[in-house]
Write an enzyme that holds these catalytic residues in place. Structure first.
Site, PDB file in Angstrom:
ATOM      1  N   LYS A  13     -17.722  37.103  45.673  1.00 23.04           N
ATOM      2  CA  LYS A  13     -16.571  37.519  46.475  1.00 23.04           C
ATOM      3  C   LYS A  13     -16.156  38.962  46.185  1.00 23.04           C
ATOM      4  CE  LYS A  13     -13.358  35.092  43.458  1.00 23.04           C
ATOM      5  NZ  LYS A  13     -12.889  36.215  42.628  1.00 23.04           N
ATOM      6  N   ARG A  88      -4.726  31.473  43.088  1.00 25.52           N
ATOM      7  CA  ARG A  88      -5.735  30.681  42.399  1.00 25.52           C
ATOM      8  C   ARG A  88      -5.242  29.270  42.096  1.00 25.52           C
ATOM      9  NH1 ARG A  88      -9.160  34.736  40.485  1.00 25.52           N
ATOM     10  NH2 ARG A  88     -10.941  34.104  39.254  1.00 25.52           N
ATOM     11  N   ARG A 127     -25.426  37.918  35.270  1.00 28.09           N
ATOM     12  CA  ARG A 127     -24.407  38.973  35.264  1.00 28.09           C
ATOM     13  C   ARG A 127     -23.984  39.304  33.835  1.00 28.09           C
ATOM     14  NH1 ARG A 127     -19.078  38.001  38.781  1.00 28.09           N
ATOM     15  NH2 ARG A 127     -18.177  37.108  36.916  1.00 28.09           N
ATOM     16  N   ARG A 133     -19.439  41.490  30.764  1.00 26.08           N
ATOM     17  CA  ARG A 133     -18.079  40.972  30.881  1.00 26.08           C
ATOM     18  C   ARG A 133     -17.847  39.917  29.820  1.00 26.08           C
ATOM     19  NH1 ARG A 133     -15.850  39.487  36.871  1.00 26.08           N
ATOM     20  NH2 ARG A 133     -15.021  37.713  35.719  1.00 26.08           N
ATOM     21  N   ARG A 144     -14.570  28.195  33.446  1.00 21.65           N
ATOM     22  CA  ARG A 144     -14.024  28.842  34.653  1.00 21.65           C
ATOM     23  C   ARG A 144     -14.389  28.061  35.907  1.00 21.65           C
ATOM     24  NH1 ARG A 144     -16.870  34.034  33.767  1.00 21.65           N
ATOM     25  NH2 ARG A 144     -16.274  34.645  35.868  1.00 21.65           N
TER      26      ARG A 144
HETATM   27  P1  ADP Z   1     -14.224  35.332  38.722  1.00 27.23           P
HETATM   28  O1  ADP Z   1     -13.769  34.821  40.031  1.00 27.23           O
HETATM   29  O2  ADP Z   1     -15.666  35.695  38.690  1.00 27.23           O
HETATM   30  O3  ADP Z   1     -13.806  34.456  37.570  1.00 27.23           O
HETATM   31  P2  ADP Z   1     -12.158  37.417  38.762  1.00 27.23           P
HETATM   32  O4  ADP Z   1     -12.407  38.860  38.576  1.00 27.23           O
HETATM   33  O5  ADP Z   1     -11.638  36.964  40.076  1.00 27.23           O
HETATM   34  O6  ADP Z   1     -13.542  36.738  38.411  1.00 27.23           O
HETATM   35  O7  ADP Z   1     -11.151  36.884  37.629  1.00 27.23           O
HETATM   36  C1  ADP Z   1     -11.386  37.098  36.266  1.00 27.23           C
HETATM   37  C2  ADP Z   1     -10.245  36.532  35.430  1.00 27.23           C
HETATM   38  O8  ADP Z   1      -9.013  37.195  35.754  1.00 27.23           O
HETATM   39  C3  ADP Z   1      -9.954  35.058  35.615  1.00 27.23           C
HETATM   40  O9  ADP Z   1     -10.811  34.217  34.871  1.00 27.23           O
HETATM   41  C4  ADP Z   1      -8.492  34.987  35.141  1.00 27.23           C
HETATM   42  O10 ADP Z   1      -8.411  35.007  33.732  1.00 27.23           O
HETATM   43  C5  ADP Z   1      -7.903  36.297  35.656  1.00 27.23           C
HETATM   44  N1  ADP Z   1      -7.300  36.128  37.004  1.00 27.23           N
HETATM   45  C6  ADP Z   1      -7.699  36.725  38.155  1.00 27.23           C
HETATM   46  N2  ADP Z   1      -6.933  36.359  39.186  1.00 27.23           N
HETATM   47  C7  ADP Z   1      -6.011  35.490  38.698  1.00 27.23           C
HETATM   48  C8  ADP Z   1      -4.949  34.737  39.266  1.00 27.23           C
HETATM   49  N3  ADP Z   1      -4.660  34.799  40.569  1.00 27.23           N
HETATM   50  N4  ADP Z   1      -4.205  33.943  38.444  1.00 27.23           N
HETATM   51  C9  ADP Z   1      -4.482  33.878  37.152  1.00 27.23           C
HETATM   52  N5  ADP Z   1      -5.466  34.536  36.544  1.00 27.23           N
HETATM   53  C10 ADP Z   1      -6.240  35.336  37.302  1.00 27.23           C
END
Ligand code: ADP
Length: 197
Positions: A13, A88, A127, A133, A144
Site C-alpha cells: 500500500k 487501523r 523487505r 526496518r 503485525r
Molecule cells: P505496515 O502496514 O507495513 O505495518 P506502516 O508503515 O503502515 O506499515 O505502519 C508501521 C507501524 O506504524 C505500525 O506497525 C504501527 O506501529 C504504527 N502505525 C501506523 N499507523 C498507525 C495507526 N493508524 N494507529 C496506530 N499505529 C500505527
C-alpha cells in the site's frame, strides 16, 4: 477526493499510495512514515512511539488521532488526501468520521489491497533484508499480521457496509496492481478521473 488505502502489512500500500497520489494530484499522508520520521529525528513523539513500532504494536489511539488531526488540518490536504495506514481500528475510524464531519466532509472511498498470507510473509521477510526496518523480523511480522486481521479488517468491513470499499487484488507486478487500482477508481468515479488511465 478524500480517500484512503488499506491492506495487511506487506501488501504494497505504501508504494501504491505514492503512485496514486502522484497520478491523482492529491497529497498522501502515511501514518507509519510520519511515525518513523519522528523516531529518526528523535522528537518527543518519536520517543513515545518507538517501542510500539519496534514491537509491531499499534501506537496508542490518542497519540495517533492527534497526529492525524493536526496533519489533516494543514492547507495542502484540506481539499483532498490519500491516507495510508489510518484508521487501523474501529475507534480510529469513528475519530476520522468526527474530524471530517466537523468540516462538513466525509470519506469518498476506501481502497483495500488484498494479498494472501504466504505471499505477505515472503515479501516482508525480503523487505527486512533490504530496508532494515526494525519491525520486519519474523516474530514481529507474524504479530503485525495478527493485529491487522483482528483490528483493521473490521474497518474494511465497516466501509464495505457503507458502500465505499473498493477491494483490489494486490498480487502480481506493481504496474498491474496500479492499473487495477486506477480501473477500480475509474469505474466508481468516472468524473474525478479525467485523462488517460
Ligand atoms: P505496515 O502496514 O507495513 O505495518 P506502516 O508503515 O503502515 O506499515 O505502519 C508501521 C507501524 O506504524 C505500525 O506497525 C504501527 O506501529 C504504527 N502505525 C501506523 N499507523 C498507525 C495507526 N493508524 N494507529 C496506530 N499505529 C500505527
Amino acid at each position: 477526493m478524500r480517500m484512503l488505502i488499506m491492506g495487511p502489512p506487506g501488501c504494497g500500500k505504501g508504494t501504491q499510495a505514492e503512485r496514486l497520489s502522484q497520478r491523482l494530484g492529491i497529497n498522501g499522508v502515511s501514518t507509519g512514515e510520519v511515525f518513523r520520521d519522528h523516531v529518526k529525528d528523535l522528537t518527543p513523539l518519536g520517543r513515545d512511539v518507538k517501542a510500539h513500532l519496534d514491537a509491531g504494536n499499534l501506537v496508542p489511539d490518542d497519540l495517533t488521532n492527534r497526529m492525524v488531526r493536526d496533519r489533516l488540518a494543514q492547507a495542502d490536504v484540506r481539499d483532498g488526501f490519500l491516507l495510508d495506514g489510518y484508521p487501523r481500528n474501529t475507534s480510529q475510524l469513528a475519530e476520522l468520521d468526527i474530524m471530517l464531519a466537523a468540516e462538513g466532509h466525509a470519506l469518498d472511498v476506501a481502497l483495500q489491497l488484498t494479498v494472501d498470507n504466504a505471499e505477505l510473509a515472503r515479501r516482508l521477510l525480503h523487505r527486512a533484508t533490504v530496508t532494515g526496518r526494525t519491525d520486519d523480523t519474523e516474530e514481529v511480522i507474524r504479530h503485525r499480521l495478527k493485529l491487522y486481521y483482528r483490528e483493521t479488517e473490521p474497518v474494511a468491513a465497516a466501509y464495505s457496509e457503507r458502500g465505499i470499499l473498493l477491494s483490489v487484488e494486490g498480487t502480481g507486478p506493481e504496474d498491474k496492481v496500479f492499473d487495477r487500482l486506477l480501473a477500480a477508481l475509474h469505474a466508481s468515479f468516472p468524473d474525478a478521473m479525467d485523462g488517460p488511465l
